[in-house]
Design a protein around this motif. Structure first.
Motif, PDB file in Angstrom:
ATOM      1  N   ASN A 142     -15.910   5.084   6.291  1.00  0.00           N
ATOM      2  CA  ASN A 142     -16.063   5.588   7.651  1.00  0.00           C
ATOM      3  C   ASN A 142     -17.085   4.809   8.518  1.00  0.00           C
ATOM      4  O   ASN A 142     -17.045   4.882   9.583  1.00  0.00           O
ATOM      5  N   LYS A 143     -18.073   4.484   7.553  1.00  0.00           N
ATOM      6  CA  LYS A 143     -19.349   3.597   8.407  1.00  0.00           C
ATOM      7  C   LYS A 143     -18.563   2.317   8.968  1.00  0.00           C
ATOM      8  O   LYS A 143     -19.100   2.093  10.082  1.00  0.00           O
ATOM      9  N   LEU A 144     -17.533   1.900   8.363  1.00  0.00           N
ATOM     10  CA  LEU A 144     -16.923   0.607   8.678  1.00  0.00           C
ATOM     11  C   LEU A 144     -16.141   0.736  10.114  1.00  0.00           C
ATOM     12  O   LEU A 144     -16.663  -0.024  11.186  1.00  0.00           O
ATOM     13  N   PHE A 145     -15.524   1.995  10.006  1.00  0.00           N
ATOM     14  CA  PHE A 145     -14.621   2.468  11.187  1.00  0.00           C
ATOM     15  C   PHE A 145     -15.839   2.798  12.446  1.00  0.00           C
ATOM     16  O   PHE A 145     -15.472   2.281  13.627  1.00  0.00           O
ATOM     17  N   ALA A 146     -16.873   3.366  12.017  1.00  0.00           N
ATOM     18  CA  ALA A 146     -18.002   3.762  13.271  1.00  0.00           C
ATOM     19  C   ALA A 146     -18.449   2.470  13.709  1.00  0.00           C
ATOM     20  O   ALA A 146     -18.886   2.158  15.193  1.00  0.00           O
ATOM     21  N   ILE A 203      -8.667 -11.125   8.556  1.00  0.00           N
ATOM     22  CA  ILE A 203      -9.329 -11.572   7.369  1.00  0.00           C
ATOM     23  C   ILE A 203      -8.624 -10.766   6.099  1.00  0.00           C
ATOM     24  O   ILE A 203      -9.213 -10.949   4.994  1.00  0.00           O
ATOM     25  N   MET A 204      -7.813 -10.024   6.470  1.00  0.00           N
ATOM     26  CA  MET A 204      -7.029  -9.198   5.387  1.00  0.00           C
ATOM     27  C   MET A 204      -5.421  -8.687   5.546  1.00  0.00           C
ATOM     28  O   MET A 204      -5.311  -8.944   6.920  1.00  0.00           O
ATOM     29  N   ASP A 215     -16.732  -8.545   0.827  1.00  0.00           N
ATOM     30  CA  ASP A 215     -17.349  -9.858   1.313  1.00  0.00           C
ATOM     31  C   ASP A 215     -16.924 -10.497   2.353  1.00  0.00           C
ATOM     32  O   ASP A 215     -17.675 -10.675   3.378  1.00  0.00           O
ATOM     33  N   ARG A 216     -15.615 -10.743   2.553  1.00  0.00           N
ATOM     34  CA  ARG A 216     -15.132 -11.185   3.875  1.00  0.00           C
ATOM     35  C   ARG A 216     -15.174 -10.107   5.081  1.00  0.00           C
ATOM     36  O   ARG A 216     -15.642 -10.714   6.229  1.00  0.00           O
ATOM     37  N   ILE A 217     -15.313  -8.726   4.804  1.00  0.00           N
ATOM     38  CA  ILE A 217     -15.785  -7.907   6.017  1.00  0.00           C
ATOM     39  C   ILE A 217     -17.131  -8.329   6.420  1.00  0.00           C
ATOM     40  O   ILE A 217     -17.313  -8.274   7.680  1.00  0.00           O
ATOM     41  N   CYS A 218     -17.924  -8.186   5.418  1.00  0.00           N
ATOM     42  CA  CYS A 218     -19.661  -8.386   5.746  1.00  0.00           C
ATOM     43  C   CYS A 218     -19.537  -9.729   6.640  1.00  0.00           C
ATOM     44  O   CYS A 218     -20.504  -9.707   7.401  1.00  0.00           O
ATOM     45  N   LEU A 251     -18.200  -9.439  10.145  1.00  0.00           N
ATOM     46  CA  LEU A 251     -18.878  -8.441  11.108  1.00  0.00           C
ATOM     47  C   LEU A 251     -20.504  -8.942  11.080  1.00  0.00           C
ATOM     48  O   LEU A 251     -21.386  -8.131  11.617  1.00  0.00           O
ATOM     49  N   ASN A 252     -20.947  -9.906   9.947  1.00  0.00           N
ATOM     50  CA  ASN A 252     -22.492 -10.097   9.925  1.00  0.00           C
ATOM     51  C   ASN A 252     -23.158  -8.717   9.583  1.00  0.00           C
ATOM     52  O   ASN A 252     -24.074  -8.555  10.288  1.00  0.00           O
ATOM     53  N   CYS A 253     -22.931  -8.283   8.359  1.00  0.00           N
ATOM     54  CA  CYS A 253     -23.405  -7.121   8.119  1.00  0.00           C
ATOM     55  C   CYS A 253     -23.696  -7.091   6.589  1.00  0.00           C
ATOM     56  O   CYS A 253     -23.154  -7.671   5.837  1.00  0.00           O
ATOM     57  N   GLN A 254     -24.168  -5.932   6.258  1.00  0.00           N
ATOM     58  CA  GLN A 254     -24.381  -5.559   4.714  1.00  0.00           C
ATOM     59  C   GLN A 254     -23.457  -4.494   4.160  1.00  0.00           C
ATOM     60  O   GLN A 254     -22.864  -3.835   4.821  1.00  0.00           O
ATOM     61  N   PRO A 255     -23.005  -4.591   2.720  1.00  0.00           N
ATOM     62  CA  PRO A 255     -22.042  -3.479   2.177  1.00  0.00           C
ATOM     63  C   PRO A 255     -22.512  -2.114   2.542  1.00  0.00           C
ATOM     64  O   PRO A 255     -21.538  -1.182   2.980  1.00  0.00           O
TER      65      PRO A 255
END
Length: 65
Positions: free
Chosen positions: A5-9, A24-25, A45-48, A51-55
């Protein structure tokens, strides 16, 4: 159980859509995210990187289910 949910937010905050992640997927992997199913750490890893973020910015652990 892990939820994304945090990803979608984060995507909404940045004015992005879920489909923006298709660069990327694959579509089946994106569907897994929507259903809260398991994905590989490679995808996380690809998402991070994308989006230049942490898991911890894109997922969280919740008790139950």
């Amino acid at each position: 159980m892990l939820t994304y949910n945090k990803l979608f937010a984060l995507l909404a905050y940045r004015g992005m859509k879920r489909t923006d992640l298709l660069c990327i997927m694959t579509a089946p992997t994106l569907a897994k995210l929507g259903k809260g199913e398991t994905i590989s750490t490679e995808i996380i890893d690809r998402i991070c990187k994308y989006l230049n973020c942490q898991p911890g910015d894109i997922m969280e652990h919740r008790e139950g289910d």
